[in-house]
Enzyme design. Structure first.
Site, mmCIF file in Angstrom:
data_model
loop_
_atom_site.group_PDB
_atom_site.id
_atom_site.type_symbol
_atom_site.label_atom_id
_atom_site.label_comp_id
_atom_site.label_asym_id
_atom_site.label_seq_id
_atom_site.Cartn_x
_atom_site.Cartn_y
_atom_site.Cartn_z
ATOM 1 N N VAL A 102 0.872 -1.173 0.000
ATOM 2 C CA VAL A 102 0.000 0.000 0.000
ATOM 3 C C VAL A 102 0.905 1.218 0.000
ATOM 4 O O VAL A 102 2.052 1.155 0.444
ATOM 5 C CB VAL A 102 -0.960 0.021 1.212
ATOM 6 C CG1 VAL A 102 -2.021 -1.051 1.083
ATOM 7 C CG2 VAL A 102 -0.202 -0.132 2.522
ATOM 8 N N SER A 103 0.392 2.341 -0.500
ATOM 9 C CA SER A 103 1.251 3.504 -0.709
ATOM 10 C C SER A 103 1.560 4.279 0.559
ATOM 11 O O SER A 103 2.544 4.999 0.617
ATOM 12 C CB SER A 103 0.618 4.453 -1.733
ATOM 13 O OG SER A 103 0.526 3.795 -2.977
ATOM 14 N N SER A 104 0.723 4.142 1.599
ATOM 15 C CA SER A 104 0.972 4.901 2.819
ATOM 16 C C SER A 104 0.488 4.115 4.027
ATOM 17 O O SER A 104 -0.284 3.155 3.898
ATOM 18 C CB SER A 104 0.263 6.263 2.765
ATOM 19 O OG SER A 104 -1.130 6.077 2.625
#
Length: 200
Positions: free
Chosen positions: A10-12
């Site tokens: 996931v990006s964050s």
């Protein structure tokens, strides 16, 4: 039969990886063989991905939910795909794109179709990353136009600033002495003084 692994990205840190975790669990990936990174897909410099690659052996199987979970860089996705499948000899299955399952279609036509699909999807993944960054820039520009301020709020001026400022402008204090009296670096004191004078 080799070992089955799963990779989640996931990006964050505030994004939820449950959908990916559930999909990989349904494919029979043991929980201890799941590797999760919470960072951008712009490159493959990710700690858990590197750890996963060190574990992979010929005949192992790696599941990812979608190609953009592997990464978002067109060239690097293809380089990593080759490294995992050709150099290491592991298989990869992209769950939401059945054409990208290296266990099947190893003949010439199957390989051609898989390579073509990989190129298209990795291009789409990078293009989406570019679009996300453009939308972010546009959002920031629109917010600034509305007067939204970004970054840390400015620290309040010390209570004695205005008196010290007058003494400094009246030549009673040097810049260094005035800054010290306000607990500021000289450059900060000078900048604040100029801002106040311009606003009057």
């Amino acid at each position: 039969m080799g070992t089955t692994y799963g990779y989640i990205r996931v990006s964050s840190t505030d994004q939820n990886e449950d959908r990916q975790r559930l999909a990989l669990s349904e494919m029979g990936v043991p929980a201890e063989n799941l590797f999760t990174d919470k960072q951008s897909g712009k490159d493959f410099n990710r700690p858990q991905y590197k750890r996963l690659v060190r574990k992979l052996r010929p005949g192992d199987l790696l599941y990812v939910l979608s190609i953009d979970r592997l990464g978002r860089s067109y060239g690097e996705i293809q380089d990593q795909w080759r490294a995992l499948t050709k150099d290491i000899g592991a298989d990869i299955c992209v769950i939401d794109m059945p054409l990208l399952d290296t266990r099947y279609g190893k003949d010439l036509i199957g390989t051609f179709i898989a390579d073509l699909t990989l190129q298209i999807l990795s291009f789409v993944a990078e293009n989406e990353r570019t679009n996300i960054r453009q939308r972010q820039r546009q959002g920031i520009a629109a917010a600034k136009a509305r007067g939204v301020r970004f970054g840390r709020p400015p620290r309040p001026l010390p209570e004695n600033f205005h008196q010290v400022h007058r003494d400094w402008r009246g030549k009673k204090l040097t810049l260094r002495e005035a800054a010290r009296a306000c607990g500021m670096p000289p450059s900060t004191f000078y900048t604040k003084a100029v801002q106040i004078e311009k606003s009057v």
